[in-house]
Design a protein around this motif. Structure first.
Motif, PDB file in Angstrom:
ATOM      1  N   GLY A   1       3.143  -8.834   0.783  1.00 30.56           N
ATOM      2  CA  GLY A   1       1.695  -8.927   0.906  1.00 30.56           C
ATOM      3  C   GLY A   1       0.991  -9.094  -0.422  1.00 30.56           C
ATOM      4  O   GLY A   1       1.459  -9.804  -1.319  1.00 30.56           O
ATOM      5  N   GLU A   2      -0.159  -8.430  -0.570  1.00 31.58           N
ATOM      6  CA  GLU A   2      -0.952  -8.503  -1.795  1.00 31.58           C
ATOM      7  C   GLU A   2      -0.304  -7.773  -2.954  1.00 31.58           C
ATOM      8  O   GLU A   2      -0.662  -7.980  -4.110  1.00 31.58           O
ATOM      9  CB  GLU A   2      -2.356  -7.932  -1.551  1.00 31.58           C
ATOM     10  CG  GLU A   2      -3.201  -8.725  -0.568  1.00 31.58           C
ATOM     11  CD  GLU A   2      -3.526 -10.110  -1.083  1.00 31.58           C
ATOM     12  OE1 GLU A   2      -3.788 -10.239  -2.292  1.00 31.58           O
ATOM     13  OE2 GLU A   2      -3.498 -11.072  -0.276  1.00 31.58           O
TER      14      GLU A   2
ATOM     15  N   SER B   1       0.431  -1.547   6.024  1.00 29.51           N
ATOM     16  CA  SER B   1       0.801  -0.887   4.768  1.00 29.51           C
ATOM     17  C   SER B   1       2.316  -0.808   4.631  1.00 29.51           C
ATOM     18  O   SER B   1       3.069  -1.001   5.592  1.00 29.51           O
ATOM     19  CB  SER B   1       0.223   0.529   4.726  1.00 29.51           C
ATOM     20  OG  SER B   1      -1.173   0.540   4.737  1.00 29.51           O
ATOM     21  N   VAL B   2       2.746  -0.491   3.411  1.00 27.86           N
ATOM     22  CA  VAL B   2       4.132  -0.118   3.153  1.00 27.86           C
ATOM     23  C   VAL B   2       4.099   1.220   2.424  1.00 27.86           C
ATOM     24  O   VAL B   2       3.033   1.694   2.004  1.00 27.86           O
ATOM     25  CB  VAL B   2       4.876  -1.182   2.309  1.00 27.86           C
ATOM     26  CG1 VAL B   2       4.925  -2.510   3.034  1.00 27.86           C
ATOM     27  CG2 VAL B   2       4.241  -1.332   0.936  1.00 27.86           C
TER      28      VAL B   2
ATOM     29  N   GLY C   1      -3.658  -4.369  -1.685  1.00 29.65           N
ATOM     30  CA  GLY C   1      -2.915  -4.651  -2.899  1.00 29.65           C
ATOM     31  C   GLY C   1      -3.368  -3.872  -4.114  1.00 29.65           C
ATOM     32  O   GLY C   1      -2.965  -4.188  -5.242  1.00 29.65           O
ATOM     33  N   LYS C   2      -4.166  -2.819  -3.923  1.00 31.22           N
ATOM     34  CA  LYS C   2      -4.595  -2.018  -5.072  1.00 31.22           C
ATOM     35  C   LYS C   2      -4.739  -0.530  -4.763  1.00 31.22           C
ATOM     36  O   LYS C   2      -4.651   0.299  -5.660  1.00 31.22           O
ATOM     37  CB  LYS C   2      -5.921  -2.544  -5.622  1.00 31.22           C
ATOM     38  CG  LYS C   2      -7.085  -2.484  -4.640  1.00 31.22           C
ATOM     39  CD  LYS C   2      -8.363  -3.038  -5.267  1.00 31.22           C
ATOM     40  CE  LYS C   2      -9.536  -2.968  -4.284  1.00 31.22           C
ATOM     41  NZ  LYS C   2     -10.780  -3.490  -4.890  1.00 31.22           N
ATOM     42  N   THR C   3      -4.940  -0.176  -3.501  1.00 29.21           N
ATOM     43  CA  THR C   3      -5.179   1.219  -3.134  1.00 29.21           C
ATOM     44  C   THR C   3      -3.896   1.878  -2.644  1.00 29.21           C
ATOM     45  O   THR C   3      -3.133   1.292  -1.880  1.00 29.21           O
ATOM     46  CB  THR C   3      -6.248   1.314  -2.031  1.00 29.21           C
ATOM     47  OG1 THR C   3      -7.432   0.642  -2.467  1.00 29.21           O
ATOM     48  CG2 THR C   3      -6.581   2.766  -1.714  1.00 29.21           C
ATOM     49  N   VAL C   4      -3.665   3.127  -3.092  1.00 29.60           N
ATOM     50  CA  VAL C   4      -2.524   3.917  -2.650  1.00 29.60           C
ATOM     51  C   VAL C   4      -3.054   5.246  -2.115  1.00 29.60           C
ATOM     52  O   VAL C   4      -3.875   5.902  -2.760  1.00 29.60           O
ATOM     53  CB  VAL C   4      -1.533   4.182  -3.796  1.00 29.60           C
ATOM     54  CG1 VAL C   4      -0.323   4.973  -3.279  1.00 29.60           C
ATOM     55  CG2 VAL C   4      -1.085   2.880  -4.441  1.00 29.60           C
ATOM     56  N   LYS C   5      -2.600   5.632  -0.933  1.00 31.92           N
ATOM     57  CA  LYS C   5      -2.932   6.935  -0.363  1.00 31.92           C
ATOM     58  C   LYS C   5      -1.710   7.838  -0.474  1.00 31.92           C
ATOM     59  O   LYS C   5      -0.620   7.484  -0.021  1.00 31.92           O
ATOM     60  CB  LYS C   5      -3.362   6.800   1.102  1.00 31.92           C
ATOM     61  CG  LYS C   5      -4.705   6.119   1.303  1.00 31.92           C
ATOM     62  CD  LYS C   5      -5.115   6.143   2.767  1.00 31.92           C
ATOM     63  CE  LYS C   5      -6.500   5.537   2.967  1.00 31.92           C
ATOM     64  NZ  LYS C   5      -6.928   5.613   4.390  1.00 31.92           N
TER      65      LYS C   5
ATOM     66  N   PHE D   1       0.989   2.317   0.361  1.00 25.69           N
ATOM     67  CA  PHE D   1       0.414   1.200  -0.372  1.00 25.69           C
ATOM     68  C   PHE D   1      -0.383   0.344   0.619  1.00 25.69           C
ATOM     69  O   PHE D   1       0.187  -0.329   1.471  1.00 25.69           O
ATOM     70  CB  PHE D   1       1.519   0.395  -1.050  1.00 25.69           C
ATOM     71  CG  PHE D   1       2.206   1.135  -2.172  1.00 25.69           C
ATOM     72  CD1 PHE D   1       1.931   0.824  -3.491  1.00 25.69           C
ATOM     73  CD2 PHE D   1       3.121   2.142  -1.906  1.00 25.69           C
ATOM     74  CE1 PHE D   1       2.551   1.499  -4.542  1.00 25.69           C
ATOM     75  CE2 PHE D   1       3.759   2.838  -2.947  1.00 25.69           C
ATOM     76  CZ  PHE D   1       3.462   2.513  -4.264  1.00 25.69           C
ATOM     77  N   MET D   2      -1.695   0.397   0.476  1.00 23.26           N
ATOM     78  CA  MET D   2      -2.585  -0.239   1.440  1.00 23.26           C
ATOM     79  C   MET D   2      -2.542  -1.768   1.326  1.00 23.26           C
ATOM     80  O   MET D   2      -2.198  -2.312   0.265  1.00 23.26           O
ATOM     81  CB  MET D   2      -4.013   0.268   1.237  1.00 23.26           C
ATOM     82  CG  MET D   2      -4.146   1.787   1.350  1.00 23.26           C
ATOM     83  SD  MET D   2      -3.643   2.411   2.969  1.00 23.26           S
ATOM     84  CE  MET D   2      -4.961   1.738   3.996  1.00 23.26           C
ATOM     85  N   PRO D   3      -2.909  -2.481   2.404  1.00 28.67           N
ATOM     86  CA  PRO D   3      -2.785  -3.944   2.407  1.00 28.67           C
ATOM     87  C   PRO D   3      -3.669  -4.658   1.386  1.00 28.67           C
ATOM     88  O   PRO D   3      -3.444  -5.839   1.107  1.00 28.67           O
ATOM     89  CB  PRO D   3      -3.204  -4.324   3.834  1.00 28.67           C
ATOM     90  CG  PRO D   3      -3.000  -3.099   4.642  1.00 28.67           C
ATOM     91  CD  PRO D   3      -3.278  -1.952   3.726  1.00 28.67           C
TER      92      PRO D   3
END
Length: 370
Positions: free
Chosen positions: A189-190, A43-44, A330-334, A326-328
């Motif tokens: 990444g994505e 993640s980033v 490419g659409k989910t954020v925690k 920002f999860m790998p």
């Protein structure tokens, strides 16, 4: 420790793990409650600072903001931080030299120098993207269009911020500044590139047209965009704010939505501050999802804990920051809410996470649908 205090400490510790299911799973990944880590090593992240005005207004609070910035810098690698975003109201008073002692013990120039010093810790290490709030104009609360923001922040000191800047628009004095600016961040990444647009407090109609012209360009139409503006989302019922009628002329939050955000399918998120409370974290941290004119989702987040450390005369906000992972995929954020101030002591690190549904949650940022 007596028996009563021991029970309270155990209760507080356990509460951090059972508030919401997603929270429990995420916190289990931590070796130490005081040391955040990404839930996925690929993640980033971005870090959001709420309105800093209550840190800068008192000299005793300013080191807390320094510490928050220093903590962010020290954790830039293990959290893979791509940017710091700030919701505006950098100072309590833009133009007031001296006010009542209970309101501040710093002059306006001391406040500006303090926030400049804190955010200078990011120079050449992390891009730092700022917006302006009502307290950053006029004397106290945007009575005039004048701001000292541009004397302290022009993007030039931080090469990473300057390199990410793609365009800036003229401010109310007709000078090109970063009060209204467009930045491109590469999350890799994505995710690829994310466009961040900052808007001045109560942006003028011509600024909304400028921002729309940037977002409408062919090369950005398939790039997800975030609008960072001080004054947009309300708390609790999570609707769009009503215009409070500040003397400075410009667009209301509703006009920002109607003229810009709802009309640009690539805007997938807004981040704002402004709203706050002495006692309710729900009134200082809220989110909602709106549907734009194209049927696309716009996730809106408000984050401003500035009064939760004892009100306007308190410590500035208990050191709370918002970490966006920002999860790998490419659409989910925690999103998580963490306090470096509480985390630095073994006695308080069990309090360093907020785990209510409006403090720790996840959302998706869909691809634009032009």
């Amino acid at each position: 420790m007596n028996k009563k205090n021991a029970i309270i400490s155990v209760f507080v510790f356990l509460t951090a793990f059972v508030s919401v299911a997603q929270t429990k799973d995420d916190l289990k990944t931590l070796k130490d409650l005081g040391n955040p880590v990404l839930s996925n090593r690929n993640s980033v992240s971005m870090v959001v600072f709420g309105d800093p005005q209550t840190y800068t207004q008192f000299g005793v609070n300013q080191p807390i903001l320094d510490m928050m910035a220093e903590w962010t810098v020290r954790n830039r690698n293990n959290l893979n931080i791509k940017a710091v975003l700030c919701t505006g109201d950098l100072v309590q008073y833009n133009g007031t030299i001296k006010d009542k002692p209970e309101n501040c013990d710093q002059t306006n120039s001391q406040m500006w120098r303090a926030v400049k010093r804190s955010f200078s810790k990011f120079d050449n290490l992390i891009p730092c993207i700022l917006t302006t709030g009502n307290h950053d104009y006029g004397f106290k609360w945007a009575e005039t269009e004048h701001t000292y923001f541009n004397q302290y922040f022009d993007g030039s000191n931080n090469k990473l911020t300057f390199d990410s800047l793609i365009e800036a628009a003229p401010n109310r004095a007709g000078i090109q500044t970063i009060e209204n600016a467009a930045y491109m961040l590469n999350l890799g990444g994505e995710w690829g590139e994310i466009l961040v647009i900052t808007l001045e407090f109560k942006p003028r109609e011509e600024i909304l047209k400028w921002a729309k012209s940037v977002l409408d360009r062919e090369k950005y139409r398939k790039t997800r965009a975030i609008v960072l503006t001080h004054y947009f989302l309300r708390s609790n019922n999570a609707g769009i704010l009503d215009d409070k009628g500040y003397r400075i002329k410009g667009s209301s939050p509703k006009q920002i939505w109607d003229s810009l955000i709802s009309k640009c399918p690539n805007v997938v998120m807004t981040i704002s501050g402004h709203v706050c409370s002495d006692t309710s974290f729900a009134a200082a941290s809220w989110h909602n999802t709106f549907i734009n004119d194209f049927g696309g989702k716009v996730f809106s987040m408000m984050f401003n804990p500035q009064r939760l450390g004892g009100g306007f005369a308190g410590n500035g906000g208990d050191g709370w920051i918002r970490i966006l992972e920002f999860m790998p995929d490419g659409k989910t954020v925690k999103a998580s809410t963490f306090s470096p101030l509480f985390a630095i002591s073994p006695l308080t690190k069990n309090l360093s996470w907020r785990t209510a549904p409006y403090d720790m949650f996840e959302f998706t940022l869909d691809f634009p649908n032009p």
